[in-house]
Scaffold this motif. Structure first.
Motif, PDB file in Angstrom:
ATOM      1  N   ALA A  38      -5.707   5.206  -6.841  1.00 49.71           N
ATOM      2  CA  ALA A  38      -5.909   6.324  -5.914  1.00 49.71           C
ATOM      3  C   ALA A  38      -5.818   5.864  -4.470  1.00 49.71           C
ATOM      4  O   ALA A  38      -5.192   6.524  -3.626  1.00 49.71           O
ATOM      5  N   LEU A  39      -6.423   4.729  -4.145  1.00 52.99           N
ATOM      6  CA  LEU A  39      -6.425   4.235  -2.769  1.00 52.99           C
ATOM      7  C   LEU A  39      -5.062   3.683  -2.368  1.00 52.99           C
ATOM      8  O   LEU A  39      -4.609   3.872  -1.235  1.00 52.99           O
ATOM      9  N   THR A  40      -4.390   3.011  -3.302  1.00 51.02           N
ATOM     10  CA  THR A  40      -3.046   2.488  -3.020  1.00 51.02           C
ATOM     11  C   THR A  40      -2.059   3.628  -2.783  1.00 51.02           C
ATOM     12  O   THR A  40      -1.221   3.576  -1.873  1.00 51.02           O
ATOM     13  N   ASP A  41      -2.171   4.678  -3.597  1.00 47.02           N
ATOM     14  CA  ASP A  41      -1.298   5.848  -3.418  1.00 47.02           C
ATOM     15  C   ASP A  41      -1.543   6.511  -2.064  1.00 47.02           C
ATOM     16  O   ASP A  41      -0.601   6.954  -1.383  1.00 47.02           O
ATOM     17  N   ALA A  42      -2.838   6.592  -1.670  1.00 50.98           N
ATOM     18  CA  ALA A  42      -3.172   7.194  -0.373  1.00 50.98           C
ATOM     19  C   ALA A  42      -2.586   6.364   0.763  1.00 50.98           C
ATOM     20  O   ALA A  42      -2.121   6.911   1.781  1.00 50.98           O
ATOM     21  N   LYS A  43      -2.563   5.035   0.596  1.00 50.12           N
ATOM     22  CA  LYS A  43      -1.974   4.159   1.613  1.00 50.12           C
ATOM     23  C   LYS A  43      -0.464   4.361   1.705  1.00 50.12           C
ATOM     24  O   LYS A  43       0.112   4.436   2.800  1.00 50.12           O
ATOM     25  N   LYS A  44       0.189   4.486   0.541  1.00 53.58           N
ATOM     26  CA  LYS A  44       1.643   4.695   0.518  1.00 53.58           C
ATOM     27  C   LYS A  44       2.037   6.008   1.190  1.00 53.58           C
ATOM     28  O   LYS A  44       3.082   6.114   1.832  1.00 53.58           O
ATOM     29  N   LYS A  45       1.178   7.027   1.041  1.00 52.24           N
ATOM     30  CA  LYS A  45       1.465   8.327   1.642  1.00 52.24           C
ATOM     31  C   LYS A  45       1.203   8.339   3.144  1.00 52.24           C
ATOM     32  O   LYS A  45       1.539   9.310   3.831  1.00 52.24           O
ATOM     33  N   GLY A  46       0.553   7.290   3.638  1.00 48.37           N
ATOM     34  CA  GLY A  46       0.216   7.241   5.051  1.00 48.37           C
ATOM     35  C   GLY A  46      -1.102   7.896   5.396  1.00 48.37           C
ATOM     36  O   GLY A  46      -1.459   8.013   6.572  1.00 48.37           O
ATOM     37  N   ASP A  47      -1.854   8.337   4.367  1.00 45.92           N
ATOM     38  CA  ASP A  47      -3.144   8.988   4.611  1.00 45.92           C
ATOM     39  C   ASP A  47      -4.235   7.974   4.926  1.00 45.92           C
ATOM     40  O   ASP A  47      -5.294   8.338   5.459  1.00 45.92           O
ATOM     41  N   LEU A  48      -3.993   6.720   4.599  1.00 46.80           N
ATOM     42  CA  LEU A  48      -5.023   5.705   4.706  1.00 46.80           C
ATOM     43  C   LEU A  48      -4.363   4.370   5.022  1.00 46.80           C
ATOM     44  O   LEU A  48      -3.298   4.049   4.482  1.00 46.80           O
ATOM     45  N   ASN A  49      -4.994   3.595   5.905  1.00 45.55           N
ATOM     46  CA  ASN A  49      -4.455   2.285   6.239  1.00 45.55           C
ATOM     47  C   ASN A  49      -5.560   1.240   6.097  1.00 45.55           C
ATOM     48  O   ASN A  49      -6.641   1.403   6.670  1.00 45.55           O
ATOM     49  N   PHE A  50      -5.312   0.198   5.329  1.00 43.35           N
ATOM     50  CA  PHE A  50      -6.273  -0.895   5.184  1.00 43.35           C
ATOM     51  C   PHE A  50      -5.506  -2.187   4.920  1.00 43.35           C
ATOM     52  O   PHE A  50      -4.364  -2.175   4.448  1.00 43.35           O
ATOM     53  N   HIS A  51      -6.158  -3.312   5.210  1.00 46.45           N
ATOM     54  CA  HIS A  51      -5.501  -4.616   5.068  1.00 46.45           C
ATOM     55  C   HIS A  51      -5.491  -5.083   3.626  1.00 46.45           C
ATOM     56  O   HIS A  51      -4.493  -5.617   3.127  1.00 46.45           O
ATOM     57  N   ASP A  52      -6.618  -4.903   2.915  1.00 49.95           N
ATOM     58  CA  ASP A  52      -6.716  -5.396   1.546  1.00 49.95           C
ATOM     59  C   ASP A  52      -7.774  -4.599   0.792  1.00 49.95           C
ATOM     60  O   ASP A  52      -8.656  -3.975   1.398  1.00 49.95           O
ATOM     61  N   LEU A  53      -7.681  -4.628  -0.531  1.00 47.83           N
ATOM     62  CA  LEU A  53      -8.672  -3.989  -1.400  1.00 47.83           C
ATOM     63  C   LEU A  53      -9.153  -5.037  -2.397  1.00 47.83           C
ATOM     64  O   LEU A  53      -8.374  -5.563  -3.191  1.00 47.83           O
ATOM     65  N   VAL A  54     -10.452  -5.359  -2.347  1.00 48.17           N
ATOM     66  CA  VAL A  54     -11.020  -6.423  -3.177  1.00 48.17           C
ATOM     67  C   VAL A  54     -12.021  -5.818  -4.159  1.00 48.17           C
ATOM     68  O   VAL A  54     -12.932  -5.080  -3.747  1.00 48.17           O
ATOM     69  N   ALA A  55     -11.851  -6.137  -5.434  1.00 45.66           N
ATOM     70  CA  ALA A  55     -12.760  -5.636  -6.474  1.00 45.66           C
ATOM     71  C   ALA A  55     -13.533  -6.787  -7.103  1.00 45.66           C
ATOM     72  O   ALA A  55     -12.943  -7.793  -7.503  1.00 45.66           O
ATOM     73  N   ASP A  56     -14.848  -6.640  -7.158  1.00 46.11           N
ATOM     74  CA  ASP A  56     -15.724  -7.604  -7.832  1.00 46.11           C
ATOM     75  C   ASP A  56     -16.297  -6.905  -9.059  1.00 46.11           C
ATOM     76  O   ASP A  56     -17.128  -6.009  -8.938  1.00 46.11           O
ATOM     77  N   THR A  57     -15.843  -7.304 -10.239  1.00 48.52           N
ATOM     78  CA  THR A  57     -16.269  -6.629 -11.475  1.00 48.52           C
ATOM     79  C   THR A  57     -17.371  -7.392 -12.206  1.00 48.52           C
ATOM     80  O   THR A  57     -17.674  -7.094 -13.351  1.00 48.52           O
ATOM     81  N   ASN A  58     -17.988  -8.350 -11.541  1.00 48.93           N
ATOM     82  CA  ASN A  58     -19.052  -9.148 -12.161  1.00 48.93           C
ATOM     83  C   ASN A  58     -20.406  -8.901 -11.504  1.00 48.93           C
ATOM     84  O   ASN A  58     -21.160  -9.827 -11.223  1.00 48.93           O
ATOM     85  N   VAL A  59     -20.690  -7.629 -11.235  1.00 49.30           N
ATOM     86  CA  VAL A  59     -21.973  -7.284 -10.626  1.00 49.30           C
ATOM     87  C   VAL A  59     -22.757  -6.344 -11.544  1.00 49.30           C
ATOM     88  O   VAL A  59     -22.199  -5.752 -12.475  1.00 49.30           O
ATOM     89  N   ALA A  60     -24.039  -6.228 -11.271  1.00 47.86           N
ATOM     90  CA  ALA A  60     -24.916  -5.303 -11.992  1.00 47.86           C
ATOM     91  C   ALA A  60     -25.791  -4.589 -10.972  1.00 47.86           C
ATOM     92  O   ALA A  60     -26.047  -5.104  -9.881  1.00 47.86           O
ATOM     93  N   LYS A  61     -26.239  -3.402 -11.331  1.00 48.96           N
ATOM     94  CA  LYS A  61     -27.123  -2.628 -10.458  1.00 48.96           C
ATOM     95  C   LYS A  61     -28.538  -2.654 -11.016  1.00 48.96           C
ATOM     96  O   LYS A  61     -28.755  -2.365 -12.197  1.00 48.96           O
ATOM     97  N   ILE A  62     -29.502  -3.020 -10.190  1.00 43.04           N
ATOM     98  CA  ILE A  62     -30.913  -3.027 -10.568  1.00 43.04           C
ATOM     99  C   ILE A  62     -31.633  -2.034  -9.665  1.00 43.04           C
ATOM    100  O   ILE A  62     -31.430  -2.033  -8.448  1.00 43.04           O
ATOM    101  N   SER A  63     -32.493  -1.195 -10.256  1.00 41.97           N
ATOM    102  CA  SER A  63     -33.164  -0.153  -9.473  1.00 41.97           C
ATOM    103  C   SER A  63     -34.651  -0.108  -9.796  1.00 41.97           C
ATOM    104  O   SER A  63     -35.045  -0.215 -10.962  1.00 41.97           O
TER     105      SER A  63
END
Length: 412
Positions: free
Chosen positions: A324-349
């Motif tokens: 979704a974010l890459t497509d938005a960048k291609k359309k010119g709706d959004l500009n960013f340098h990089d997109l980093v995903a960390d999939t080794n996290v947990a949420k504690i509440s």
């Protein structure tokens, strides 16, 4: 006669013996003088089997036919439960969603309840029926098609019936004997709560506690339906299980009443985004359109007109978010340098209505994690909740440490 709603989950009706055990519990309440509406789930594993068959035939299935197939599991259980009660000489009959009728929106596989007329069932009660066994999870659209409410929808069905019929209480029978201060599989010090406020239960359900479906707690809070969570497999007393009720019914409670967690979290960061009016909308609108469930959001301090934006989402939605974010960048709706995903996290509440009136909860939580050498990646707060993202490998340690720090093994 007074009315009670009793809901039995999949493990509680997994086979004929368990259906008989559940029916005996219903019979006890009938003997006490209650008319009973029983809401049943599909037998354990049946819905997954039905979904698998649909997906095997077509990965791009017609959602209307999907609902027709997967709703059949609850219909089978309802019929078997009604037959069992009849064998016990308890006047009972089964009802599918369209027979009530439970009227929903047209959003197949994710329908929302719009109305539950009470005339049909109340007429049968007046004629001598003592138990209405209703197939959970399903209803009927304005177009006359079978709909389903999404996974866990039988909890929502039960609460909605309790609200519509003015039930004295809604009992949810499952494979646990109540709501605990945290997951007993992580810490043996976890304590079963006698009572918990709607707001606390809603937070815990939304943060990873799987005892009740979030929508069912929302409905209960809106219509002040008293919920009781009970085990199908243990002998019951009048004060068994956990009562989910209004805050006013609880005399005293701990400042923090529960520690919830979610393993399957991801932290995503957009690096070097233009810091301008509307940038948040440019990021989160395409994520919403793609069905990404965004939770915690943090924006860094802007430097030279650029900023970093971090948010969390379920790990199984990372690919969807990236597209979704890459497509938005291609359309010119959004500009960013990089997109980093960390999939080794947990949420504690940490959750508790006592946070409203007592300070220092955040400080204690952060100090406890510091003492265990656990780094906090993202922080999010509300009036009765503090959530943090941490490395997933520290999840069990964090839960145990926080449970001890807030003294949750002790009654307030």
């Amino acid at each position: 006669m007074p009315l009670l709603v009793m809901k039995f989950g999949g493990t509680s009706v997994a086979n004929i013996d368990r259906i008989r055990r559940a029916a005996k519990r219903v019979g006890v309440e009938v003997a006490k003088g209650y008319d009973v509406i029983v809401i049943v789930s599909a037998m354990a594993g049946r819905t997954n089997e039905l979904v698998g068959w649909v997906e095997e035939i077509s990965p791009f299935y017609d959602a209307r036919e999907y609902d027709a197939v997967v709703s059949s599991g609850e219909a089978v259980t309802a019929g078997l439960m009604a037959l069992t009660l009849q064998e016990m000489d308890v006047p009972a009959r089964s009802w599918q969603g369209w027979q009530v009728p439970l009227i929903t929106t047209s959003a197949h596989s994710a329908a929302r309840i719009e109305d539950i007329p009470t005339d049909n069932i109340n007429t049968k009660f007046a004629e001598g029926m003592r138990v209405a066994v209703v197939a959970g999870f399903q209803g009927i659209s304005p177009e006359g098609r079978i709909t389903t409410l999404g996974r866990g929808g039988s909890d929502t069905t039960a609460v909605a019936f309790a609200a519509a019929f003015g039930a004295e209480r809604c009992d949810i029978y499952t494979d646990v004997d109540g709501v605990y201060t945290t997951d007993p599989r992580i810490t043996e010090k976890a304590r079963k709560l006698d009572k918990i406020a709607f707001e606390e239960m809603l937070e815990l359900a939304s943060l990873g506690a799987k005892v009740l479906q979030t929508r069912s707690v929302e409905l209960a809070m809106r219509y002040n339906v008293r919920l009781r969570v009970l085990s199908s497999f243990e002998e019951q007393s009048d004060d068994a299980g956990t009562l989910v009720c209004a805050e006013e019914e609880i005399m005293e409670s701990n400042v923090v009443n529960g520690i919830a967690y979610s393993r399957d979290e991801a932290k995503m960061t957009l690096i070097s985004v233009a810091d301008r009016p509307g940038i948040a909308a440019a990021i989160f609108t395409p994520l919403s359109d793609a069905g990404v469930n965004v939770d915690m959001i943090v924006q860094n301090i802007s430097e030279e007109g650029r900023t970093d934006m971090t948010f969390s989402c379920p790990t199984n939605q990372v690919a969807r978010a990236e597209k979704a974010l890459t497509d938005a960048k291609k359309k010119g709706d959004l500009n960013f340098h990089d997109l980093v995903a960390d999939t080794n996290v947990a949420k504690i509440s940490a959750v508790g209505i006592g946070m409203r009136s007592q300070s220092g909860v955040a400080a204690k939580m952060f100090q406890t994690l510091r003492d265990e050498g656990i780094n906090i990646k993202v922080i999010s707060t509300s009036e009765i909740k503090i959530s943090v993202l941490i490395d997933r490998k520290y999840l069990e340690l964090a839960v145990q440490a926080l449970h001890d720090a807030f003294g949750l093994d002790k009654v307030a």
